[in-house]
Design an enzyme around this catalytic site. Structure first.
Site, short mmCIF file in Angstrom:
data_model
loop_
_atom_site.label_atom_id
_atom_site.label_comp_id
_atom_site.label_asym_id
_atom_site.label_seq_id
_atom_site.Cartn_x
_atom_site.Cartn_y
_atom_site.Cartn_z
N TYR A 1 1.67 -1.95 -1.68
CA TYR A 1 0.63 -2.01 -1.06
C TYR A 1 0.63 -1.12 0.76
O TYR A 1 -0.01 -0.70 0.63
CB TYR A 1 0.30 -4.23 -0.57
CG TYR A 1 -1.39 -3.80 -0.14
CD1 TYR A 1 -2.62 -3.19 -1.16
CD2 TYR A 1 -1.47 -4.33 1.34
CE1 TYR A 1 -3.53 -3.43 -0.35
CE2 TYR A 1 -2.52 -4.09 0.94
CZ TYR A 1 -3.94 -3.96 1.31
OH TYR A 1 -4.80 -4.03 1.31
N SER B 1 -6.02 -0.18 5.80
CA SER B 1 -5.38 -2.14 6.15
C SER B 1 -4.20 -1.89 6.83
O SER B 1 -3.29 -0.82 7.72
CB SER B 1 -4.62 -2.38 4.95
OG SER B 1 -3.95 -3.50 4.87
#
Length: 263
Positions: free
Chosen positions: A159, A146
């Site tokens: 995350y 990501s």
């Protein structure tokens, strides 16, 4: 089962990026092994796809590594080999370290986003190595990172750290497997229109439709690219973020919007 069709195994396939990739590969004629926790969603997805009877579904949690290995073994036998493995399963949670209860959330995010990626790839490597030694050039292990893994985002420590770990892990694996003929592809999505991002209550620059993401991602995987940010505009942003000195990054992102914690 003929082996002249691509054989593709995807985790986190019931919705979002995984479902879009499944649809795109099925459109291309691939034989699919689809993993997710929700059997009914997998069944509904497969019912939409061409060659319904050729695809396998595995309703399991990717943190159950024994079940994941069993699914990999079953799919290799069913499809008579493997071409592409996409470790797509992932979760995103807002976290703040000052809350003791968020330690468990960190553990869950790392288990699903990082350790399960390793557990997804591992049972396929020996088969891929044998295929590559026999002259096959189509073997791909695909990790989903990501843009959030480029720099640590406030309120998203778990995350961001997990996706940074995925990017670094895939780089290590890419070098380890370079001589084997297996290509490791890392894809770092920016903002893609999926259920994961639809809950965000802040602006998401360069938001990309999930179908367009799948189109670009499958082409990237076919080309064997080592690393790609999708969409390309977020790739430019990622490069700028890497170059920013800490003081400038801290100033710009101290008040950045944050994903809400889930109690």
């Amino acid at each position: 089962m003929t082996t002249n069709r691509q054989r593709v195994f995807i985790t986190g396939a019931s919705s979002g990026l995984g479902a879009a990739l499944a649809r795109k590969y099925a459109e291309q004629g691939a034989v699919l092994g689809l993993v997710a926790r929700r059997r009914e969603m997998l069944q509904a997805l497969v019912a939409e796809l061409p060659h319904v009877a050729d695809h396998q579904i595995y309703a399991l949690d990717v943190n159950d590594h024994a079940a994941l290995t069993q699914a990999a073994t079953d799919f290799i036998a069913h499809a008579q080999g493997i071409d592409i493995v996409i470790a797509n399963a992932g979760i995103s949670r807002g976290t703040l370290t000052e809350y003791a209860e968020d330690l468990q959330v960190f553990e869950q995010v790392f288990a699903t986003n990082v350790t399960a990626t390793v557990a997804t790839f591992s049972p396929f490597i020996a088969t891929m190595q044998a295929q590559a030694a026999a002259g096959h050039t189509s073997c791909r292990l695909v990790g989903i990172g990501s843009v959030a893994g480029i720099r640590g985002l406030p309120g998203a420590g778990a995350y961001s750290a997990s996706k940074s770990a995925v990017i670094s892990y895939c780089e290590s694996l890419r070098v380890e497997l370079k001589k084997s003929g297996i290509k490791v592809v890392t894809i770092a999505p920016g903002y893609i229109d999926t259920p994961m991002t639809q809950v965000n209550d802040y602006a998401m620059p360069f938001l990309m439709p999930v179908e367009k993401f799948a189109e670009v991602a499958t082409a990237t995987i076919a080309a064997g690219c080592s690393y790609r940010v999708i969409p390309w505009q977020m790739g430019v942003v990622a490069k700028v973020l890497r170059l920013l000195p800490n003081w400038a990054y801290d100033f710009l992102f101290a008040n950045a919007p944050r994903k809400a914690r889930k109690l």
